[in-house]
Design a protein around this motif. Structure first.
Motif, PDB file in Angstrom:
ATOM      1  N   VAL A 324     -78.148  69.915  57.197  1.00 19.71           N
ATOM      2  CA  VAL A 324     -77.644  70.508  58.435  1.00 19.71           C
ATOM      3  C   VAL A 324     -78.811  71.138  59.181  1.00 19.71           C
ATOM      4  O   VAL A 324     -79.592  71.897  58.607  1.00 19.71           O
ATOM      5  CB  VAL A 324     -76.573  71.573  58.141  1.00 19.71           C
ATOM      6  CG1 VAL A 324     -76.144  72.283  59.434  1.00 19.71           C
ATOM      7  CG2 VAL A 324     -75.370  70.938  57.460  1.00 19.71           C
ATOM      8  N   VAL A 325     -78.940  70.808  60.466  1.00 23.12           N
ATOM      9  CA  VAL A 325     -80.030  71.361  61.267  1.00 23.12           C
ATOM     10  C   VAL A 325     -79.527  72.284  62.372  1.00 23.12           C
ATOM     11  O   VAL A 325     -80.322  72.964  63.021  1.00 23.12           O
ATOM     12  CB  VAL A 325     -80.896  70.244  61.887  1.00 23.12           C
ATOM     13  CG1 VAL A 325     -81.565  69.426  60.797  1.00 23.12           C
ATOM     14  CG2 VAL A 325     -80.067  69.337  62.798  1.00 23.12           C
ATOM     15  N   GLY A 326     -78.208  72.312  62.576  1.00 21.23           N
ATOM     16  CA  GLY A 326     -77.669  73.193  63.600  1.00 21.23           C
ATOM     17  C   GLY A 326     -76.158  73.181  63.593  1.00 21.23           C
ATOM     18  O   GLY A 326     -75.532  72.219  63.132  1.00 21.23           O
ATOM     19  N   VAL A 327     -75.574  74.262  64.089  1.00 21.21           N
ATOM     20  CA  VAL A 327     -74.118  74.381  64.158  1.00 21.21           C
ATOM     21  C   VAL A 327     -73.732  74.695  65.596  1.00 21.21           C
ATOM     22  O   VAL A 327     -74.129  75.717  66.156  1.00 21.21           O
ATOM     23  CB  VAL A 327     -73.610  75.503  63.222  1.00 21.21           C
ATOM     24  CG1 VAL A 327     -72.092  75.628  63.329  1.00 21.21           C
ATOM     25  CG2 VAL A 327     -74.019  75.229  61.782  1.00 21.21           C
ATOM     26  N   ASP A 328     -72.966  73.765  66.213  1.00 19.28           N
ATOM     27  CA  ASP A 328     -72.450  73.968  67.562  1.00 19.28           C
ATOM     28  C   ASP A 328     -70.981  74.358  67.476  1.00 19.28           C
ATOM     29  O   ASP A 328     -70.384  74.358  66.393  1.00 19.28           O
ATOM     30  CB  ASP A 328     -72.609  72.689  68.387  1.00 19.28           C
ATOM     31  CG  ASP A 328     -74.067  72.248  68.481  1.00 19.28           C
ATOM     32  OD1 ASP A 328     -74.944  73.128  68.525  1.00 19.28           O
ATOM     33  OD2 ASP A 328     -74.307  71.022  68.504  1.00 19.28           O
ATOM     34  N   ASP A 329     -70.386  74.668  68.598  1.00 19.28           N
ATOM     35  CA  ASP A 329     -68.974  75.059  68.598  1.00 19.28           C
ATOM     36  C   ASP A 329     -68.065  73.920  68.161  1.00 19.28           C
ATOM     37  O   ASP A 329     -67.033  74.137  67.524  1.00 19.28           O
ATOM     38  CB  ASP A 329     -68.555  75.543  69.989  1.00 19.28           C
ATOM     39  CG  ASP A 329     -69.199  76.875  70.340  1.00 19.28           C
ATOM     40  OD1 ASP A 329     -69.612  77.598  69.411  1.00 19.28           O
ATOM     41  OD2 ASP A 329     -69.298  77.177  71.549  1.00 19.28           O
ATOM     42  N   ASP A 330     -68.447  72.678  68.505  1.00 20.19           N
ATOM     43  CA  ASP A 330     -67.556  71.554  68.254  1.00 20.19           C
ATOM     44  C   ASP A 330     -68.091  70.545  67.242  1.00 20.19           C
ATOM     45  O   ASP A 330     -67.475  69.521  66.982  1.00 20.19           O
ATOM     46  CB  ASP A 330     -67.253  70.823  69.559  1.00 20.19           C
ATOM     47  CG  ASP A 330     -68.515  70.265  70.214  1.00 20.19           C
ATOM     48  OD1 ASP A 330     -69.635  70.680  69.820  1.00 20.19           O
ATOM     49  OD2 ASP A 330     -68.392  69.403  71.105  1.00 20.19           O
ATOM     50  N   ALA A 331     -69.260  70.811  66.674  1.00 20.88           N
ATOM     51  CA  ALA A 331     -69.839  69.855  65.746  1.00 20.88           C
ATOM     52  C   ALA A 331     -70.953  70.508  64.942  1.00 20.88           C
ATOM     53  O   ALA A 331     -71.509  71.534  65.327  1.00 20.88           O
ATOM     54  CB  ALA A 331     -70.378  68.634  66.493  1.00 20.88           C
ATOM     55  N   VAL A 332     -71.255  69.856  63.809  1.00 17.03           N
ATOM     56  CA  VAL A 332     -72.409  70.249  63.008  1.00 17.03           C
ATOM     57  C   VAL A 332     -73.455  69.154  63.162  1.00 17.03           C
ATOM     58  O   VAL A 332     -73.141  67.966  63.025  1.00 17.03           O
ATOM     59  CB  VAL A 332     -72.026  70.404  61.531  1.00 17.03           C
ATOM     60  CG1 VAL A 332     -73.240  70.792  60.700  1.00 17.03           C
ATOM     61  CG2 VAL A 332     -70.928  71.436  61.362  1.00 17.03           C
ATOM     62  N   ARG A 333     -74.687  69.549  63.457  1.00 18.43           N
ATOM     63  CA  ARG A 333     -75.746  68.567  63.605  1.00 18.43           C
ATOM     64  C   ARG A 333     -76.419  68.344  62.260  1.00 18.43           C
ATOM     65  O   ARG A 333     -76.860  69.289  61.609  1.00 18.43           O
ATOM     66  CB  ARG A 333     -76.764  69.039  64.653  1.00 18.43           C
ATOM     67  CG  ARG A 333     -76.235  68.918  66.066  1.00 18.43           C
ATOM     68  CD  ARG A 333     -77.226  69.425  67.101  1.00 18.43           C
ATOM     69  NE  ARG A 333     -77.204  70.876  67.193  1.00 18.43           N
ATOM     70  CZ  ARG A 333     -78.241  71.669  66.952  1.00 18.43           C
ATOM     71  NH1 ARG A 333     -79.410  71.139  66.575  1.00 18.43           N
ATOM     72  NH2 ARG A 333     -78.151  72.964  67.058  1.00 18.43           N
ATOM     73  N   VAL A 334     -76.460  67.079  61.844  1.00 19.10           N
ATOM     74  CA  VAL A 334     -76.958  66.704  60.520  1.00 19.10           C
ATOM     75  C   VAL A 334     -78.067  65.684  60.678  1.00 19.10           C
ATOM     76  O   VAL A 334     -77.962  64.756  61.492  1.00 19.10           O
ATOM     77  CB  VAL A 334     -75.814  66.116  59.666  1.00 19.10           C
ATOM     78  CG1 VAL A 334     -76.330  65.651  58.309  1.00 19.10           C
ATOM     79  CG2 VAL A 334     -74.704  67.134  59.485  1.00 19.10           C
ATOM     80  N   ARG A 335     -79.133  65.847  59.898  1.00 21.48           N
ATOM     81  CA  ARG A 335     -80.242  64.904  59.924  1.00 21.48           C
ATOM     82  C   ARG A 335     -80.236  64.083  58.651  1.00 21.48           C
ATOM     83  O   ARG A 335     -80.189  64.640  57.540  1.00 21.48           O
ATOM     84  CB  ARG A 335     -81.579  65.622  60.072  1.00 21.48           C
ATOM     85  CG  ARG A 335     -82.767  64.675  60.299  1.00 21.48           C
ATOM     86  CD  ARG A 335     -84.042  65.445  60.582  1.00 21.48           C
ATOM     87  NE  ARG A 335     -84.441  66.233  59.439  1.00 21.48           N
ATOM     88  CZ  ARG A 335     -84.955  67.469  59.508  1.00 21.48           C
ATOM     89  NH1 ARG A 335     -85.102  68.055  60.669  1.00 21.48           N
ATOM     90  NH2 ARG A 335     -85.311  68.099  58.413  1.00 21.48           N
ATOM     91  N   ALA A 336     -80.295  62.778  58.795  1.00 28.68           N
ATOM     92  CA  ALA A 336     -80.300  61.876  57.650  1.00 28.68           C
ATOM     93  C   ALA A 336     -81.595  62.042  56.867  1.00 28.68           C
ATOM     94  O   ALA A 336     -82.610  62.510  57.397  1.00 28.68           O
ATOM     95  CB  ALA A 336     -80.155  60.429  58.130  1.00 28.68           C
TER      96      ALA A 336
END
Length: 338
Positions: A324-336
């Motif tokens: 996980v590289v970031g948490v937004d209000d509507d999604a979690v940003r994930v890096r493969a």
């Protein structure tokens, strides 16, 4: 005091990791308060401008949103038991920085704090210890493992508490987080941390007991330095780490012993060692930056909010090496994985 982006964070323990965490959070403008059993350590932390409470009661009186256990592993059970009544009137999330996760969860459950616990482990450290060795840069941008309970054992509000820890790690701390179960973390940590500590210690022991000890130490250069660096860690800390994760460390060491027996057998019979020295060629290439491409970022939608299904999706990706590289209000940003 103005609350920072993570609310108020309380850190219990001002050693290498706890001190580094407190320094970094303070530098990033987070409202952080810490404490330590040792009066001298508390005084040293105050001297560099950190907000320090005299004891756990004073720490909890600050009404923290997140409490971080940064005490030695063998002190977790007693510390959690002391914290339990002090946290009873609030809704603070509890996390930690320990290198073993299963035993810590068992300890906080025994104290009645299991429903508010999310495990965490920053993958950063040095062979030094104590507040004097702490540095804000140690954890700045560090990779973390953030752990959840095994399937079927999660508390109802675990997803929301997980989100809180992830926001802290990827926000003010500037890090990344692999979301995994406790068992998966402890198995991986045995391979990349705990077994290396044992092997490094054995390398140091081998020289310490050798007839040519003084000559060997006088000739020692890079390979010995790099191979034994972590053996310079406080031995009591290493022993606690290894014994607390015995269920995963022991079988990994048995495999290492079997592999070394293969090497010994080949040396004694003039056999081939090609397979031994080339078995990890793919890993060697990846570590050298010549391996599989990766690093692509994707968004894991939170259409239904922070639900068990969302947690499961992150755990599945975490087990495959994604972070996980970031948490937004509507999604979690994930890096493969790279």
């Amino acid at each position: 005091m103005t609350r920072g982006p993570a609310g108020t964070v309380a850190v219990v323990g001002l050693g290498l990791v706890g001190g580094s965490l407190t320094r970094l959070l303070a530098a990033r403008g987070v409202d952080v308060v810490a404490t330590d059993l040792d009066p001298g350590t508390r005084s040293d932390a105050r001297a560099v401008g950190l907000r320090v409470a005299d004891d756990l009661a004073a720490l909890c009186a600050a009404a923290p949103d997140l409490v971080v256990l940064a005490v030695p592993l063998r002190a977790v059970r007693a510390t959690a038991a002391e914290l339990a009544p002090l946290l009873a009137g609030g809704d603070a999330t509890l996390t930690d920085v320990g290198s073993v996760k299963g035993p810590v969860r068992a300890a906080v459950r025994a104290a009645g704090l299991g429903d508010r616990y999310v495990g965490a482990h920053p993958m950063a450290g040095t062979e030094h210890s104590g507040f004097a060795a702490s540095d804000a840069g140690l954890l700045d941008g560090a990779p973390w493992a953030v752990t959840v309970a095994e399937p079927g054992a999660a508390a109802a509000d675990e997803p929301a508490r997980l989100a809180q820890v992830l926001r802290l790690v990827t926000g003010p701390l500037g890090g990344t987080a692999a979301v995994v179960t406790d068992d998966r973390h402890d198995e991986a940590a045995a391979l990349i941390s705990h077994v290396p500590h044992v092997l490094a210690t054995q390398l140091l022991n081998a020289v310490a007991g050798a007839p040519v000890r003084d000559l060997a130490l006088g000739l020692a250069a890079g390979s010995f330095r790099d191979g034994t660096r972590v053996a310079l860690t406080d031995p009591a800390r290493t022993e606690a780490m290894v014994t607390e994760n015995a269920a995963w460390v022991a079988p990994a060491l048995r495999k290492a012993v079997r592999d070394l027996e293969v090497v010994i057998g080949a040396l004694e019979t003039n056999g081939s060692l090609h397979d031994v020295f080339h078995a990890a060629d793919d890993v060697r290439a990846e570590r050298a930056g010549r391996g599989r491409p990766g690093g692509a970022e994707e968004r894991v939608p939170l259409a239904g909010g922070w639900t068990p299904a969302a947690v499961d999706a992150l755990v599945t990706r975490g087990a495959a090496g994604a972070v996980v590289v970031g948490v937004d209000d509507d999604a979690v940003r994930v890096r493969a994985p790279r």
